[in-house]
Write an enzyme that holds these catalytic residues in place. Structure first.
Site, PDB file in Angstrom:
ATOM      1  N   ALA A 118      54.483  15.747 -16.029  1.00  0.00           N
ATOM      2  CA  ALA A 118      54.578  17.155 -15.717  1.00  0.00           C
ATOM      3  C   ALA A 118      55.054  17.138 -14.638  1.00  0.00           C
ATOM      4  O   ALA A 118      56.861  17.517 -14.285  1.00  0.00           O
ATOM      5  CB  ALA A 118      52.450  17.742 -15.529  1.00  0.00           C
ATOM      6  N   CYS A 119      54.929  16.927 -13.375  1.00  0.00           N
ATOM      7  CA  CYS A 119      55.104  16.801 -11.500  1.00  0.00           C
ATOM      8  C   CYS A 119      56.575  16.280 -11.997  1.00  0.00           C
ATOM      9  O   CYS A 119      57.568  17.275 -11.347  1.00  0.00           O
ATOM     10  CB  CYS A 119      54.023  16.872 -11.022  1.00  0.00           C
ATOM     11  SG  CYS A 119      52.588  17.164 -10.964  1.00  0.00           S
ATOM     12  N   VAL A 120      56.666  15.462 -12.442  1.00  0.00           N
ATOM     13  CA  VAL A 120      58.656  14.514 -12.332  1.00  0.00           C
ATOM     14  C   VAL A 120      58.992  15.433 -13.045  1.00  0.00           C
ATOM     15  O   VAL A 120      60.076  15.866 -13.049  1.00  0.00           O
ATOM     16  CB  VAL A 120      57.841  13.040 -12.286  1.00  0.00           C
ATOM     17  CG1 VAL A 120      59.444  12.006 -12.324  1.00  0.00           C
ATOM     18  CG2 VAL A 120      57.143  12.123 -11.556  1.00  0.00           C
TER      19      VAL A 120
END
Length: 210
Positions: A118-120
């Site tokens: 997700a965030c990466v």
């Protein structure tokens, strides 16, 4: 057909992004052991500091269960701006974060964070779409399971993102041991126990030879 181009990290054209290494999120990482993952993250932080590469930190909804950024990161990188995203999961959806990336003037972006898929991955894919050369530090990025990590890696590689561990980042930025033998050796020895012993043996050998 032309051979593939080796796009290696350039210390003068790089930018580190540390995304969502927050207490709450770090606690859900299961593809690495707790101590191993913390060491990998702090080793990557040490590289940003040692090489004096511009760095941006960011958190997501840190007033909620994700928690604050682990303190070791801003303590080691006190000059790095911290963008506290109020809700955006993709850091590049936050205008302040995206502006700082653009204003850095760097074209190579080295990303680590939690969680990988997700965030990466979202930030990496957004940056790749904008024409940046994107490098993800795989062992300083964590998630809930190995199979979700592998799926995220495949998704990013398909869009041209390069995957490296922190040791590979270190070597590619250093390029040549002679740049700073003692400093580089100390960074490696601080985060790899076996390397610490290697340095100790080397130093002992030098002392005997005097």
């Amino acid at each position: 057909m032309s051979p593939p181009v080796y796009k290696r990290l350039d210390i003068d054209n790089s930018l580190f992004l540390f995304i969502d290494h927050q207490g709450g999120l770090m606690s859900v990482v299961r593809d690495y052991g707790v101590d191993e993952f913390r060491n990998n993250v702090l080793a990557t932080v040490a590289l940003a500091k040692f090489f004096k590469v511009p760095t941006i930190l960011s958190t997501s909804f840190d007033s909620g269960p994700n928690g604050p950024i682990i303190p070791e990161i801003p303590e080691a990188l006190p000059d790095a701006p911290l963008i506290r995203r109020p809700g955006e999961i993709n850091a590049m959806d936050n205008p302040d974060f995206a502006r700082l990336v653009k204003e850095s003037g760097k074209k190579q972006v080295i990303i680590s964070g939690v969680v990988t898929e997700a965030c990466v991955a979202y930030a990496a894919l957004s940056l790749a779409e904008l024409g940046y050369e994107v490098f993800v530090v795989t062992d300083a990025s964590g998630t809930l399971a190995e199979h979700t990590r592998e799926a995220a890696h495949k998704r990013m590689v398909a869009q041209g993102v390069q995957l490296l561990d922190w040791f590979a980042v270190a070597g590619e930025l250093q390029r040549d041991w002679r740049r700073d033998v003692e400093g580089f050796g100390n960074v490696m020895a601080s985060h790899i126990a076996a390397y610490r012993y290697l340095i100790q043996v080397h130093e002992a050998g030098k002392a005997v030879g005097k």
